[in-house]
Structures are given as structure tokens and as C-alpha cells.
Design a protein around this motif. Structure first.
Motif, PDB file in Angstrom:
ATOM      1  N   SER A 198       0.801  -1.229   0.000  1.00 31.94           N
ATOM      2  CA  SER A 198       0.000   0.000   0.000  1.00 31.94           C
ATOM      3  C   SER A 198       0.834   1.279   0.000  1.00 31.94           C
ATOM      4  O   SER A 198       0.284   2.371  -0.089  1.00 31.94           O
ATOM      5  N   SER A 199       2.151   1.161   0.046  1.00 33.91           N
ATOM      6  CA  SER A 199       3.002   2.349   0.081  1.00 33.91           C
ATOM      7  C   SER A 199       3.053   3.033  -1.284  1.00 33.91           C
ATOM      8  O   SER A 199       2.918   2.386  -2.326  1.00 33.91           O
ATOM      9  N   GLU A 200       3.241   4.328  -1.275  1.00 30.11           N
ATOM     10  CA  GLU A 200       3.300   5.088  -2.525  1.00 30.11           C
ATOM     11  C   GLU A 200       4.492   4.667  -3.374  1.00 30.11           C
ATOM     12  O   GLU A 200       4.393   4.617  -4.608  1.00 30.11           O
ATOM     13  N   ASP A 201       5.622   4.388  -2.726  1.00 29.44           N
ATOM     14  CA  ASP A 201       6.801   3.962  -3.477  1.00 29.44           C
ATOM     15  C   ASP A 201       6.533   2.667  -4.235  1.00 29.44           C
ATOM     16  O   ASP A 201       6.919   2.510  -5.396  1.00 29.44           O
ATOM     17  N   LEU A 236       5.469  -0.510  -9.177  1.00 28.20           N
ATOM     18  CA  LEU A 236       4.634  -1.494  -9.865  1.00 28.20           C
ATOM     19  C   LEU A 236       4.095  -0.951 -11.184  1.00 28.20           C
ATOM     20  O   LEU A 236       4.041  -1.668 -12.186  1.00 28.20           O
ATOM     21  N   LEU A 237       3.694   0.303 -11.195  1.00 27.62           N
ATOM     22  CA  LEU A 237       3.203   0.905 -12.440  1.00 27.62           C
ATOM     23  C   LEU A 237       4.303   0.952 -13.491  1.00 27.62           C
ATOM     24  O   LEU A 237       4.058   0.747 -14.685  1.00 27.62           O
ATOM     25  N   LEU A 238       5.535   1.203 -13.067  1.00 25.11           N
ATOM     26  CA  LEU A 238       6.662   1.188 -13.996  1.00 25.11           C
ATOM     27  C   LEU A 238       6.899  -0.213 -14.554  1.00 25.11           C
ATOM     28  O   LEU A 238       7.406  -0.370 -15.666  1.00 25.11           O
ATOM     29  N   GLU A 239       6.528  -1.233 -13.783  1.00 25.26           N
ATOM     30  CA  GLU A 239       6.675  -2.617 -14.224  1.00 25.26           C
ATOM     31  C   GLU A 239       5.500  -3.075 -15.080  1.00 25.26           C
ATOM     32  O   GLU A 239       5.433  -4.231 -15.490  1.00 25.26           O
ATOM     33  N   GLY A 240       4.532  -2.182 -15.304  1.00 23.29           N
ATOM     34  CA  GLY A 240       3.373  -2.553 -16.084  1.00 23.29           C
ATOM     35  C   GLY A 240       2.333  -3.312 -15.281  1.00 23.29           C
ATOM     36  O   GLY A 240       1.465  -3.984 -15.854  1.00 23.29           O
ATOM     37  N   GLU A 267      -0.253  -3.372 -11.487  1.00 21.45           N
ATOM     38  CA  GLU A 267      -0.989  -2.549 -10.544  1.00 21.45           C
ATOM     39  C   GLU A 267      -0.940  -3.201  -9.174  1.00 21.45           C
ATOM     40  O   GLU A 267      -0.851  -4.427  -9.069  1.00 21.45           O
ATOM     41  N   PRO A 268      -0.990  -2.409  -8.103  1.00 23.80           N
ATOM     42  CA  PRO A 268      -0.933  -3.004  -6.761  1.00 23.80           C
ATOM     43  C   PRO A 268      -2.190  -3.797  -6.445  1.00 23.80           C
ATOM     44  O   PRO A 268      -3.293  -3.410  -6.814  1.00 23.80           O
ATOM     45  N   ALA A 269      -2.005  -4.921  -5.772  1.00 23.18           N
ATOM     46  CA  ALA A 269      -3.130  -5.719  -5.298  1.00 23.18           C
ATOM     47  C   ALA A 269      -3.354  -5.401  -3.822  1.00 23.18           C
ATOM     48  O   ALA A 269      -2.634  -4.586  -3.231  1.00 23.18           O
ATOM     49  N   SER A 270      -4.330  -6.054  -3.214  1.00 25.04           N
ATOM     50  CA  SER A 270      -4.691  -5.718  -1.835  1.00 25.04           C
ATOM     51  C   SER A 270      -3.695  -6.225  -0.810  1.00 25.04           C
ATOM     52  O   SER A 270      -3.519  -5.621   0.241  1.00 25.04           O
TER      53      SER A 270
END
Length: 363
Positions: free
Chosen positions: A317-320, A325-329, A331-334
């Protein structure tokens, strides 16, 4: 001294300046700033202040008995791959949570079979963890691929880290802009739409098998070789369709070289919000995403599982982590264990129901 309206800030300590951008709030109204020549301050108040300072910089689980030695995370992919990079980010975050080193080890093998077997047979004490993916768990189990471990019985889900959809893509020359168009085209010209797939990507092959059965699309896989290797065959017009990972298709979609028809996740992608899901497009219940998760051997003590899951949720859940993850293509999961366990069971049953041996035969 009355508490100011805003949280108290830590001043400089031994000349190390903590400015407005780096100051941390202190719970309560006591501040070391009140310790000036002539001020009367009790030793008890100083002790409390130092304890607060220490708490601000201590890992959340530092006082817990687990872990009291380095933890190993096994990655069933080679060094430098996306799962490996994400595992190292997670290891760094968990190390900060626990105040203990986490070691990442790579054990690459065909579809992660042998790599996942080792953690499954490890002592269930929380010191050996595994990075899991559909190819090593749900897709493999659902397709009937033989494994020496049981994806549901031999592992305890800790949490899902990230996810990304496949994108059903078509060559721009294809006279279809939607899944419905593809179905109508295939009905008028049986076997005419050809598709390419990566023989190593079991999940993509299962996703295409699901598309063909749910959409009643008569499409044939192109012969092995360059023609069937995505995304090259699709870009060159040798095949009509392909299931491509979002990270591989994004640039081609943005440039107009590929036409996106739908994403395979249940929710629209943050990176392609204008593209509908296949579920929205009429294939109700369609869900075949790429995901990366963390698991422990079955029978790992419940309190250790909970501690790992709580720490993982904080990391994910951290912003970093979101940015990486977005750079890796992805999205963060729960990061929640319960939702991850539910996903594993649902995907295994879904892939088992829709898999067809000829469509998923491994090379």
C-alpha cells in the motif's frame, strides 16, 4: 506548556538538522525544543521523549520473536525478470518492517515446477517463502499439468502483491473493433481468424481457450515459429489476434500499431481505462490476469502468517511500491491473505473448466 495546533516536530539533534520536509510528528505535546538553558525539565520527561524518538525509527515488528534470523524468498524465475525485481522490492519493504534481512534466491525451471516444489517441502516456520504466479499455481493446476506439489494444499497464501491483465489485441487490418465483431467475423469465416501465443505462457494460452469457448469463436492457432510468436507475428499481420501482457502491448497500442479489443481482468486497467473488460463485453465472469503473490509452506503457524500478511499489506500500500509497480506494467493488489486464497480457488476451477488439451499443450 500548551500543545500547538499542529503536531510537534523534532528539532535538530547533535547538529543533524531535521527541517520541515523531513520532520516527523510526535504523539503528545512534549517537544525537545522546550529543553533550553534555564528551562526546568524532569528526567522522566526526557526519558519519555527519548522513548518516543526511538519508537519513531523502530521497525513495527522489531519486538516480536519472528523473525529472529534472515528469511529466504524463492523466486521461480531468473534474475532480472519482472517477478525477480518485484520480489526484491518486497524483500526490501519487509526488511524495513521486521528489522531483519530477507534474502531473494532464484530457482528458474520450466513453468516454475521444481522451484515451487522446494518451498512446499521446506520446514513450515516462516523462514522460507515463495513468489507465486499463475503459471506455477492456478494455470498449472487448472490445466492438469503434472506437479509434485498441490497448489491448494501445500501452501498458505500470504497475500497478492500485484496484478496486470492480458489485452486481447488485433492487427489494425482486422475488420473488428469489439469482441462481438470478432465472433461475427469468425462465424462468417470459420477458422479464418488466426491467433498467436507464446508456448511458454500457459496463462495466455488458457485465456485464449476461455475466449474461444465463452465467445464461441472459431479461431485457429498459427503454426509454430515466427508467425505465432507474439507480438511479432501480430505486428507483421501474420496472425489476426493475440493475448498480450499489458506491458508488451502498451507502446504498440498507443502508437496505433495494435488494436485493443478488451482486457482480461474483471476491472478496467488503470493504464488503459478506455478499453473495456471482456466481462463487460459480454463474456460474463471472464477473468484471467497475471498476478504475483507471496506464499508460505502449509502448516506455517497462523500467527506468523498473519504477521507476514500485515507487513505485506503495508508494503504493497506504500506510494513507493505503487510507483514501482506501475513502472513494471502492473498494478498493486490488496495484499490480503483471505482474498488471495479465494482467488486461487476460483482460478483453478475456472481454468480447469475451460482448458482444452490441444490449446494448452506445452512445448
Amino acid at each position: 506548556m500548551a500543545c500547538p495546533a499542529s503536531p510537534c516536530r523534532l528539532p535538530s539533534v547533535r547538529g543533524a538538522r531535521i527541517g520541515p520536509g523531513s520532520a516527523r510528528p510526535v504523539v503528545g505535546c512534549f517537544s525537545l525544543a522546550s529543553f533550553r538553558p534555564g528551562n526546568q525539565i524532569s528526567s522522566r520527561r526526557i526519558t519519555v521523549a527519548l522513548a518516543l524518538l526511538s519508537a519513531l525509527h523502530s521497525p513495527p515488528f522489531a519486538a516480536d520473536p519472528y523473525p529472529d534470523k534472515p528469511v529466504r524468498i524463492v523466486v521461480p524465475e531468473a534474475t532480472g525478470t519482472r517477478p525477480d525485481r518485484i520480489a526484491r522490492l518486497v524483500a526490501l519493504g519487509l526488511a524495513g518492517q521486521f528489522g531483519q534481512q530477507l534474502l531473494v534466491g532464484n530457482r528458474s525451471s520450466t513453468h516454475g515446477a521444481l522451484s515451487s516444489e522446494m518451498p512446499a517441502r521446506s520446514t513450515p516456520d516462516g523462514y522460507t517463502l515463495l513468489i507465486g504466479m499463475p503459471s506455477t499455481f492456478t494455470a498449472a493446476r487448472g490445466s492438469g499439468t503434472k506437479r509434485s506439489y498441490d497448489a491448494r494444499k501445500d501452501f498458505a497464501p500470504i497475500g497478492r502483491i500485484s496484478l496486470a491483465p492480458y489485452v486481447l489485441t488485433a492487427h489494425p487490418s482486422m475488420p473488428a473493433k469489439t469482441v462481438g465483431d470478432i465472433a461475427r467475423f469468425a462465424k462468417s469465416r470459420p477458422g479464418r481468424p488466426t491467433y498467436g501465443s507464446d508456448g511458454q505462457d500457459l496463462t495466455a494460452q488458457l485465456a485464449m481457450a476461455m475466449l474461444k469457448r465463452m465467445g464461441r469463436i472459431d479461431s485457429k492457432r498459427a503454426s509454430h515459429g515466427t508467425a505465432s510468436r507474439p507480438p511479432d507475428g501480430l505486428l507483421e499481420g501474420r496472425v489476426s489476434l493475440s493475448m498480450l501482457p499489458l506491458s508488451e502491448s502498451m507502446d504498440h497500442i498507443r502508437s496505433g500499431r495494435l488494436q485493443p479489443l478488451g482486457v482480461t481482468s474483471r476491472r478496467r486497467s488503470l493504464r488503459l481505462p478506455e478499453v473495456p473488460t471482456l466481462h463487460e463485453s459480454g463474456l460474463h465472469g471472464f477473468d484471467a490476469s497475471i498476478w504475483i503473490g507471496l506464499l508460505a509452506p502449509a502448516r506455517t503457524p497462523v500467527d506468523i502468517q498473519q504477521r507476514l500478511s500485515t507487513a505485506l499489506q503495508r508494503v504493497v500500500s506504500s506510494e513507493d511500491m505503487h510507483r514501482h509497480l506501475l513502472l513494471e506494467g502492473m498494478e498493486p493488489a490488496s495484499g490480503e491473505a483471505a482474498s488471495f486464497a479465494e482467488l486461487l480457488g476460483r482460478e483453478i476451477e475456472s481454468y480447469r473448466r475451460f482448458s482444452r488439451r490441444p490449446a494448452i499443450r506445452l512445448p
